[in-house]
Design a protein around this motif. Structure first.
Motif, PDB file in Angstrom:
ATOM      1  N   GLY A  55     -13.773   1.376  -1.620  1.00  0.00           N
ATOM      2  CA  GLY A  55     -14.410   1.014  -2.379  1.00  0.00           C
ATOM      3  C   GLY A  55     -13.758  -0.372  -3.493  1.00  0.00           C
ATOM      4  N   MET A  56     -13.733  -1.711  -2.958  1.00  0.00           N
ATOM      5  CA  MET A  56     -13.385  -2.935  -3.245  1.00  0.00           C
ATOM      6  C   MET A  56     -14.296  -3.352  -4.078  1.00  0.00           C
ATOM      7  SD  MET A  56     -10.029  -2.668  -3.521  1.00  0.00           S
ATOM      8  CE  MET A  56      -8.172  -2.676  -2.466  1.00  0.00           C
ATOM      9  N   ASP A  57     -15.531  -3.093  -4.358  1.00  0.00           N
ATOM     10  CA  ASP A  57     -16.717  -3.178  -5.017  1.00  0.00           C
ATOM     11  C   ASP A  57     -16.407  -4.477  -5.550  1.00  0.00           C
ATOM     12  OD1 ASP A  57     -16.230  -0.645  -4.072  1.00  0.00           O
ATOM     13  OD2 ASP A  57     -18.788  -0.485  -4.959  1.00  0.00           O
ATOM     14  N   ALA A  58     -15.477  -4.114  -6.760  1.00  0.00           N
ATOM     15  CA  ALA A  58     -15.415  -5.701  -7.345  1.00  0.00           C
ATOM     16  C   ALA A  58     -15.145  -6.714  -7.169  1.00  0.00           C
ATOM     17  CB  ALA A  58     -13.908  -4.969  -8.511  1.00  0.00           C
ATOM     18  N   LEU A  59     -14.784  -6.712  -5.387  1.00  0.00           N
ATOM     19  CA  LEU A  59     -14.600  -7.811  -4.953  1.00  0.00           C
ATOM     20  C   LEU A  59     -15.388  -8.633  -4.837  1.00  0.00           C
ATOM     21  CD1 LEU A  59     -11.144  -7.439  -3.293  1.00  0.00           C
ATOM     22  CD2 LEU A  59     -11.063  -8.387  -5.615  1.00  0.00           C
ATOM     23  N   VAL A  68       1.007  -1.107  -0.153  1.00  0.00           N
ATOM     24  CA  VAL A  68      -0.017  -0.010  -0.109  1.00  0.00           C
ATOM     25  C   VAL A  68       0.351   1.417  -0.449  1.00  0.00           C
ATOM     26  CG1 VAL A  68      -1.432   1.361   1.875  1.00  0.00           C
ATOM     27  CG2 VAL A  68      -2.135  -1.452   1.365  1.00  0.00           C
ATOM     28  N   TYR A  69       1.833   1.050   0.474  1.00  0.00           N
ATOM     29  CA  TYR A  69       2.302   2.319   1.075  1.00  0.00           C
ATOM     30  C   TYR A  69       3.656   2.562  -0.612  1.00  0.00           C
ATOM     31  CZ  TYR A  69       5.482   6.220   3.225  1.00  0.00           C
ATOM     32  OH  TYR A  69       6.222   7.060   3.409  1.00  0.00           O
ATOM     33  N   SER A  70       3.704   1.391  -1.139  1.00  0.00           N
ATOM     34  CA  SER A  70       4.968   1.737  -1.806  1.00  0.00           C
ATOM     35  C   SER A  70       3.646   2.094  -3.364  1.00  0.00           C
ATOM     36  CB  SER A  70       5.274   0.514  -2.362  1.00  0.00           C
ATOM     37  OG  SER A  70       5.643  -0.003  -3.990  1.00  0.00           O
ATOM     38  N   ALA A  71       2.018   1.229  -3.344  1.00  0.00           N
ATOM     39  CA  ALA A  71       1.440   1.798  -4.517  1.00  0.00           C
ATOM     40  C   ALA A  71       0.529   3.163  -4.119  1.00  0.00           C
ATOM     41  CB  ALA A  71       0.516   1.333  -4.817  1.00  0.00           C
ATOM     42  N   THR A  72       0.828   4.076  -2.723  1.00  0.00           N
ATOM     43  CA  THR A  72       0.067   5.301  -2.515  1.00  0.00           C
ATOM     44  C   THR A  72       0.634   6.336  -1.595  1.00  0.00           C
ATOM     45  OG1 THR A  72      -1.158   4.640  -0.284  1.00  0.00           O
ATOM     46  CG2 THR A  72      -1.854   4.203  -2.704  1.00  0.00           C
ATOM     47  N   GLY A  73       1.827   5.812  -1.227  1.00  0.00           N
ATOM     48  CA  GLY A  73       2.523   6.734  -0.652  1.00  0.00           C
ATOM     49  C   GLY A  73       2.611   7.382   0.639  1.00  0.00           C
ATOM     50  N   LEU A 111      -3.519  -3.070  -9.443  1.00  0.00           N
ATOM     51  CA  LEU A 111      -2.764  -2.807  -7.976  1.00  0.00           C
ATOM     52  C   LEU A 111      -4.050  -2.972  -7.014  1.00  0.00           C
ATOM     53  CD1 LEU A 111      -0.455   0.300  -8.876  1.00  0.00           C
ATOM     54  CD2 LEU A 111      -0.119  -2.327  -8.229  1.00  0.00           C
ATOM     55  N   ARG A 112      -5.095  -2.671  -7.330  1.00  0.00           N
ATOM     56  CA  ARG A 112      -6.302  -2.640  -6.330  1.00  0.00           C
ATOM     57  C   ARG A 112      -7.041  -3.938  -6.262  1.00  0.00           C
ATOM     58  NH1 ARG A 112     -11.385  -0.264  -7.843  1.00  0.00           N
ATOM     59  NH2 ARG A 112     -10.870  -0.862  -9.782  1.00  0.00           N
ATOM     60  N   MET A 113      -7.147  -4.123  -7.273  1.00  0.00           N
ATOM     61  CA  MET A 113      -7.161  -5.830  -6.759  1.00  0.00           C
ATOM     62  C   MET A 113      -6.675  -6.654  -5.770  1.00  0.00           C
ATOM     63  SD  MET A 113     -10.328  -6.364  -8.264  1.00  0.00           S
ATOM     64  CE  MET A 113     -10.544  -4.973  -7.688  1.00  0.00           C
ATOM     65  N   GLY A 114      -5.277  -6.497  -6.461  1.00  0.00           N
ATOM     66  CA  GLY A 114      -4.342  -7.416  -5.656  1.00  0.00           C
ATOM     67  C   GLY A 114      -4.045  -7.005  -4.461  1.00  0.00           C
ATOM     68  N   ILE A 115      -3.985  -5.340  -3.600  1.00  0.00           N
ATOM     69  CA  ILE A 115      -4.111  -4.766  -2.429  1.00  0.00           C
ATOM     70  C   ILE A 115      -5.512  -5.561  -1.782  1.00  0.00           C
ATOM     71  CG2 ILE A 115      -4.651  -3.288  -0.954  1.00  0.00           C
ATOM     72  CD1 ILE A 115      -2.748  -1.608  -3.056  1.00  0.00           C
ATOM     73  N   GLY A 116      -6.174  -5.300  -2.668  1.00  0.00           N
ATOM     74  CA  GLY A 116      -7.809  -5.534  -1.932  1.00  0.00           C
ATOM     75  C   GLY A 116      -7.316  -7.174  -1.594  1.00  0.00           C
ATOM     76  N   LEU A 117      -7.150  -8.296  -2.605  1.00  0.00           N
ATOM     77  CA  LEU A 117      -7.290  -9.697  -2.060  1.00  0.00           C
ATOM     78  C   LEU A 117      -6.542 -10.457  -0.939  1.00  0.00           C
ATOM     79  CD1 LEU A 117      -7.269 -11.625  -6.132  1.00  0.00           C
ATOM     80  CD2 LEU A 117      -9.077 -10.939  -3.876  1.00  0.00           C
ATOM     81  N   ALA A 169      -8.568   5.914   1.431  1.00  0.00           N
ATOM     82  CA  ALA A 169      -9.541   6.441   0.898  1.00  0.00           C
ATOM     83  C   ALA A 169     -10.114   7.135  -0.394  1.00  0.00           C
ATOM     84  CB  ALA A 169     -10.997   6.739   1.342  1.00  0.00           C
ATOM     85  N   GLU A 170      -9.037   8.029  -0.356  1.00  0.00           N
ATOM     86  CA  GLU A 170      -8.778   8.584  -2.512  1.00  0.00           C
ATOM     87  C   GLU A 170      -8.109   8.448  -2.664  1.00  0.00           C
ATOM     88  OE1 GLU A 170      -7.666  12.560  -0.522  1.00  0.00           O
ATOM     89  OE2 GLU A 170      -9.008  13.273  -0.173  1.00  0.00           O
ATOM     90  N   ARG A 171      -6.538   7.576  -2.849  1.00  0.00           N
ATOM     91  CA  ARG A 171      -5.832   7.157  -3.346  1.00  0.00           C
ATOM     92  C   ARG A 171      -6.112   5.855  -3.977  1.00  0.00           C
ATOM     93  NH1 ARG A 171      -0.414   9.707  -0.828  1.00  0.00           N
ATOM     94  NH2 ARG A 171      -1.023  11.929  -1.151  1.00  0.00           N
ATOM     95  N   ILE A 172      -6.328   4.774  -3.495  1.00  0.00           N
ATOM     96  CA  ILE A 172      -6.852   3.950  -3.722  1.00  0.00           C
ATOM     97  C   ILE A 172      -7.634   3.370  -4.728  1.00  0.00           C
ATOM     98  CG2 ILE A 172      -7.080   1.387  -3.359  1.00  0.00           C
ATOM     99  CD1 ILE A 172      -5.570   1.211  -0.448  1.00  0.00           C
ATOM    100  N   PRO A 173      -8.942   3.837  -4.770  1.00  0.00           N
ATOM    101  CA  PRO A 173      -9.861   4.094  -6.432  1.00  0.00           C
ATOM    102  C   PRO A 173      -9.227   3.799  -6.962  1.00  0.00           C
ATOM    103  CG  PRO A 173     -10.743   4.830  -4.697  1.00  0.00           C
ATOM    104  CD  PRO A 173      -9.700   4.552  -3.477  1.00  0.00           C
ATOM    105  N   ALA A 174      -8.215   5.282  -6.816  1.00  0.00           N
ATOM    106  CA  ALA A 174      -7.828   6.067  -8.212  1.00  0.00           C
ATOM    107  C   ALA A 174      -6.671   4.896  -9.206  1.00  0.00           C
ATOM    108  CB  ALA A 174      -7.061   6.908  -7.718  1.00  0.00           C
TER     109      ALA A 174
END
Lengths: 499, 754
Positions: free
Chosen positions: A265-269, A182-187, A205-211, A195-200
């Motif tokens: 916002g991990m709705d896709a999961l 998470v830190y590496s992807a969003t800082g 990346l999003r799915m990987g972090i979510g899973l 909540a602002e950066r992950i959905p972007a």
């Protein structure tokens, strides 16, 4: 309000250290433990009232900017669960003081202070607005629960404690790796910023972090297929310890899962979560049906019921998430109560094995009543709290046209009822056992009548609390809905933290 | 008044549960109070035009509320429920011995049931109905299991609970759909529902009704429920609770009027049950079982009539419901009295009771005749109305419905005759009879007289039934119960029915065969036990207790979770290393890690792990973080030393592991490593962000030049506090374990933990 939040978070830890230092003075220790738990519970109630009317409260620890330092956030979701959790711990500690003199009591010199550390971890996990502090909170919970599990040094406890600690440490390692992702992807590790950066982020990346965090929090929450550590370890601990574990630990995992996955916002999961929810419900309840011991049956039910909360989360609608929140509010006390009743059975009959206890309803109608009220609620029968929570989930499921999971949820609840009937038929009905097995064991001879009364009072209060949840289901549902709305659309949360 | 009565029920139930054991049989005297009050109020409500309502919102967001509306139908139902309740409570005081155990609790449960049933029939919101519906299932379970010292009773209670509770879930799902489709939860506001959801809801609701009203194939719990004390059988399992399903079909019929499935299901369930139930009643020799199977049959007739949907059928169904409640309760009470006074209810053993128990015989004959549909009793006009209703049908419905109802009626006459002959006559020496008990006789005689009175005050009865039926189906308005129809088609049919029925009854009375095995019940029990076996199998597979397997599962799951990172991997940005030293160190780390997995000696594994750590600290050094490298080196050294000390207690080598299993474990571990690597590579290629202003923050605000120190002690001090507490707890835990170990005689755990 920030002072209140600070006292709630740091208070239990400070009190725990004082408790450890005064380990030779029983009265002082009890006053410290009960007193600090009562204060924290009272403050949590106050916090809920304030948050409910004025919106979320954010505290910047040390005054550092949210991007750099740690933020503690009490939104409605947090305040609600915080109150339920602390009140539950308070009642269990009351029960523990009563049970102390019996053979099943935990070692009071250690159990009180460590329970406070556990409380501190739970509180921190609920209130933190920072992913890394959440890791620290999980560490506090893990290490204190491990010590509580094994401190009596009995063989079975140490063996199962091994499973418990190795699995959970592995999950902690994965958590740490996840923080790195998470830190590496969003800082950042600040939840509001996330909540602002992950959905972007990119889908991958999003799915990987979510899973990945599904695996981490899922292990803590004991979802399928990561739950195996739970039924092996919980039944071996002293009753009061198991009662706290059952009520809180997995629920904190669910709490983190809801908090993180909805906020980011991990709705896709959703579909993945729903499949896992169904499997968790069924495999958990199958495990419960296969057991012949009250505590083991109840331990598997913890797993099964997690599936219901996961179902609400997996729908990713306001109704679904609100259903999960209400289910959480209902589950924390109900699971604790059931284990307390299990403890009372053990004290009365000398064992919680179904084939060695019988006819308890005739001898101890009070225990039977306590069990019946909470078991019916667990199975989701009206007019108890479990019914409202189940109805909310079924309603949300049908609204979202997620028919398979609704069917599984209903099948799961009939199987839950079957396993509760199994306990009822085995333990409470039948003729009282005449051979030696049913005679109260030597250990309970030390149990003072006052202790027995205290256990009854604690259990009755907890059952009353679950009934109160049913009575006030209206306002609670309304709060759950607002909490869910604020999680799904985190504008006000983000504004309060960053603003 | 609605609230007052329901609260009266609740408070009396609670009071009896708490203090009932001190009252003995007087508990039933207290129990009469709420039922009596409700009976009186229901009588007053019968004539009222405007329904009396009460409303209390519970959970507004879910449309959950306690909403009642007492119109003509509800008043009639609650009159039956409470009126027969009064009789049953009086009867119970005679039925039980003065020193019978658990009377207080029994009375409390019976009152709770009675209250739940009243709430059910008064409900206007479907959720109110559902709540009380489930409460009746639970109280029924407790009452069936009253004599729970007997294992068979426990199994019967479990079966009753499972079947009715499954029906309850079906109802829950059905009601959620109904509320969704019609947009309201009020029965009084619902209009006919259409669409697929409505069809599914119709099926679910009908299944629920069939479980509660013991319709084939869901009837299996009812015969077993006869294990309950006879007052319970008379009250729950003939007069009231089993009627809840019938009421549900009546209330549902306006909503599902456009659903062909509703009608088809209702007709087939009802008609099958009518025949199958009657067949059961003809085969059993236990009088209670005969009555129970007869109940299944009669409920089948009611459900079939309600599903027909015509005004006349609706009217007939309500008439039969009323007549059935009166005569069946009376019959059960008589059988219970015989059971108590002779010690048996086997119709083969009983003999000469018509001489020794004349009053009971009279009641049974009157009620039986009403059941068979003979004048001058309430059952006669009701049966006539039913036959007229089916004769009035057209097409296939007329043939099938008419045929089945006629055959069912023949069988009803037959089993009634068989029962009466079996109970009161016989060839053997007269059965010895104990002294009578007034409190058992009074209620049954009263109910017997009601069957007669109902016929002579038919005008009033007809009016009550009509207004009740009209509430559900306006077309029922024009019908009447007729005392003597004159030479109609229906009467002719009835006469033929009675004639054949009497012949059949005489024949079947002669035949003595062993009681048939309870086929369906065994299926449910096998299903239940089968579920338990399957549960054991699954659990054996999943929860095998092996930590390595759990860990491997978890690691494999984690590896799977990294799959999406592959999509986000940007290969252009990736490069092998920043400095060749990294490559050397990486090879060292990987080689050491592999050695740790394959080496046989514990000490070797510990040293290999140490080598991994040293390699990692080298990587930190290359990255330009000497502080971190130093810390890491220190930690590794301490850990290795710790290992060496700790390993002294254990065997020197690992226990042997199969090579395949070891291969799988290494493979999975490798996959996790690869996954993490891919994840880090993928996340690192995300959007560029400005670095955090850590230097400025620590130097200017934190007042320290060492950023790491400022982070630990100031910026993230809370985390550090937490970790310090973690260390304290670990220390305390270790001390506790050491202490426990010293005091214990057990051999060390050493090998087991490996």
């Amino acid at each position: 309000m920030s002072a209140v939040v600070a006292v709630i978070v740091v208070g239990p830890l400070v009190a725990a250290m004082c408790g450890l230092l005064s380990s030779r003075h029983e009265v002082v220790r009890d006053i410290i433990t009960m007193g600090s738990l009562a204060v924290v519970t009272g403050l949590a109630a106050w916090l809920l009232v304030v948050v409910n009317t004025d919106g979320p409260v954010a505290v910047r620890v040390g005054g550092w900017d949210p991007g750099l330092g740690i933020v503690l956030v009490a939104d409605l979701f947090a305040a609600l669960i915080l109150l339920v959790a602390t009140a539950t711990i308070l009642l269990v500690e009351l029960f523990a003081i009563g049970q102390r003199r019996s053979a099943w009591g935990a070692d009071p010199r250690l159990a009180g202070p460590i329970l406070l550390v556990l409380t501190g971890g739970v509180v921190l996990a609920i209130l933190t607005g920072d992913l890394f502090t959440l890791f620290v909170a999980f560490e506090l919970i893990l290490v204190s629960s491990y010590v509580l599990l094994t401190h009596q040094g009995q063989r079975g406890q140490i063996r199962s404690g091994m499973t418990y600690v190795v699995m959970n440490l592995f999950a902690s390692t994965l958590f740490l790796v996840g923080v790195a992702f998470v830190y590496s992807a969003t800082g950042t590790v600040n939840l509001a910023l996330l909540a602002e950066r992950i959905p972007a982020l990119d889908d991958g990346l999003r799915m990987g972090i979510g899973l990945w965090f599904l695996v981490v929090f899922g292990t803590k929450a004991a979802i399928f297929p990561l739950f195996s550590w739970l039924p092996d370890s919980y039944p071996t601990a002293p009753t009061t310890i198991t009662a706290v574990f059952a009520g809180l630990l997995t629920k904190i995992g669910v709490y983190a899962l809801i908090r993180f996955h909805v906020l980011t916002g991990m709705d896709a999961l959703g579909p993945v979560l729903l499949v896992l929810a169904g499997l968790t419900m069924l495999v958990g309840v199958a495990g419960a049906l296969a057991q012949d011991d009250v505590k083991r049956i109840l331990s598997f039910h913890i797993v099964s019921q997690i599936g219901y909360m996961l179902m609400g989360l997996g729908l990713f609608t306001v109704a679904g998430v609100a259903g999960a929140i209400l289910f959480l509010v209902h589950q924390i006390p109900i699971k604790t109560v059931l284990f307390l009743v299990g403890g009372m059975i053990e004290v009365e009959a000398g064992t919680s094995a179904l084939d060695r206890v019988s006819g308890l309803a005739a001898r101890r109608g009070f225990i039977a009543l306590m069990f019946a009220l909470s078991a019916l609620s667990l199975a989701g029968l009206p007019p108890f709290s479990g019914f409202v929570a189940k109805l909310a989930l079924v309603d949300a499921g049908i609204d979202a046209v997620a028919i398979p999971i609704v069917v599984v949820a209903l099948v799961g609840s009939i199987l839950t009822l079957l396993s509760m009937a199994k306990i009822w038929l085995g333990v409470f009905w039948g003729s009282p056992v005449a051979n030696g097995a049913g005679v109260p064991p030597a250990g309970s001879a030390d149990l003072r009548p006052a202790g027995r009364r205290l256990m009854s009072v604690a259990t009755a209060t907890a059952v009353t609390a679950t009934l109160a949840i049913a009575v006030f289901a209206g306002p609670l549902w309304e709060m759950s809905q607002r909490a869910a709305t604020d999680l799904i659309d985190p504008t006000s949360y983000v504004a309060e933290v960053l603003g | 008044m609605i609230w007052f009565l329901l609260l009266l029920y609740a408070s009396i139930a609670v009071a009896l549960a708490a203090f009932g054991h001190r009252l003995g049989r007087h508990a039933f005297t207290v129990a009469v109070v709420p039922a009596g009050a409700t009976t009186a109020w229901s009588v007053l409500g019968l004539g009222g035009d405007e329904p009396v309502t009460a409303d209390l919102v519970w959970v507004a967001g879910l449309d959950l509320s306690l909403t009642f509306s007492v119109g003509p139908l509800a008043a009639l139902m609650s009159l039956i429920v409470a009126g027969i309740g009064v009789g049953v409570f009086v009867y119970s005081a005679g039925y039980f011995a003065a020193d019978a155990p658990g009377l207080g609790r029994f009375a409390a449960t019976l009152v709770a049931f009675s209250g739940a049933m009243v709430g059910l029939v008064w409900a206007d919101s479907i959720w109110t109905l559902f709540i009380f519906w489930e409460l009746t299932s639970i109280t029924s379970f407790l009452l069936v299991g009253h004599k729970h010292a007997d294992p068979d009773v426990r199994v019967a209670a479990r079966r009753a609970l499972l079947v009715t509770a499954s029906g309850g879930l079906s109802l829950l799902a059905g009601f959620v759909l109904v509320a969704d489709v019609t947009g309201t939860s009020r029965l009084s506001e619902m209009s006919a529902a259409a669409g697929t959801s409505a069809a599914v809801a119709a099926v679910l609701v009908m299944v629920a009704a069939a479980t509660k009203s013991a319709q084939v194939p869901f009837h299996v719990w009812l015969p077993g429920a006869m294990a309950a004390p006879t007052p319970v059988s008379a009250y729950l399992h003939s007069a009231t609770m089993v009627k809840a399903g019938v009421l549900l079909v009546a209330l549902g019929s306006p909503v599902f009027v456009d659903q062909p499935l509703w009608k088809v299901m209702g007709l087939s369930l009802g008609l099958t049950s009518m025949i199958w139930g009657a067949r059961g009643a003809l085969r059993h020799v236990d009088a209670k079982l005969i009555l129970a199977w007869g109940t299944i049959s009669q409920l089948g007739l009611m459900i079939a009539l309600l599903s027909v949907g015509t005004g006349k059928a609706m009217f007939a169904a309500v008439s039969i419901l009323l007549a059935h409640a009166v005569f069946k309760a009376a019959l059960f009470m008589v059988v219970g009295e015989i059971d108590v006074r002779t010690g048996t209810r086997d119709i083969r053993e009983l003999s000469g009771l018509w001489r020794s128990m004349p009053l009971a015989t009279a009641v049974a004959v009157v009620s039986g005749a009403s059941m068979a549909g003979l004048p001058p009793l309430l059952g006669f006009p009701a049966k006539e109305a039913a036959i007229e209703a089916v004769l009035g049908l057209s097409g296939a419905e007329a043939w099938v419905g008419g045929g089945v109802v006629i055959i069912g009626s023949v069988l009803t006459v037959a089993y009634t005759l068989r029962l009466l002959l079996g109970l009161f006559t016989g060839t053997g020496s007269p059965t010895p009879v104990a002294r009578g008990r007034v409190r058992m006789t009074v209620p049954s005689v009263t109910l017997g007289l009601l069957s007669v009175a109902g016929f002579f005050f038919l005008g009033t009865v007809s009016e009550v039934v009509r207004s009740a039926a009209t509430q559900v189906n306006a077309k029922a308005e024009v019908y009447d119960l007729v005392r003597w129809p004159g030479p109609t088609e229906a009467l002719g049919v009835s006469m033929v029915v009675v004639a054949i029925g009497v012949l059949a009854g005489l024949v079947s009375h002669r035949r003595t065969e062993p009681a048939p095995a309870p086929m369906g019940a065994a299926v449910v029990d096998h299903l239940t036990d089968g579920t338990l076996v399957v549960a054991r199998l699954i659990t054996g597979r999943v929860q095998h207790g092996s930590l390595p397997v759990y860990l491997t599962t978890m690691a494999a799951t984690a590896a799977l979770a990294t799959a999406p990172f592959l999509l986000a991997l940007d290969r252009d940005v990736l490069h092998a290393w920043d400095s060749p030293v990294q490559a050397v160190l990486a090879v060292l780390v990987v080689a050491a890690a592999l050695t740790a997995t394959t080496v046989g000696s514990r000490l070797g594994a510990a040293l290999s792990l140490g080598a991994v750590g040293i390699g990692v600290s080298g990587l930190f050094l290359v990255q330009g973080a000497p502080d971190l490298a130093l810390t890491q080196l220190l930690v590794e050294t301490v850990v290795v030393v710790g290992f060496v000390i700790g390993l002294g207690q254990l065997a020197r080598r690992f226990p042997p592991v199969g090579s395949v299993w070891r291969g799988i474990r290494i493979g999975v571990a490798g996959l996790v490593g690869a996954g993490v690597a891919i994840g880090l590579a993928a996340t690192a290629t995300g959007p560029e962000r400005p670095p955090l202003p850590l230097r400025e923050a620590s130097v200017e605000e934190g007042g320290g030049n060492n950023i790491v120190n400022v982070i630990l002690t100031d910026i993230r001090a809370l985390d550090t506090l937490g970790e310090i507490v973690v260390l304290v707890v670990v220390a305390a835990g270790v001390m506790a374990l050491a202490r426990a170990g010293r005091h214990r005689a057990d051999p060390p755990l050493g090998e087991e933990l490996a």
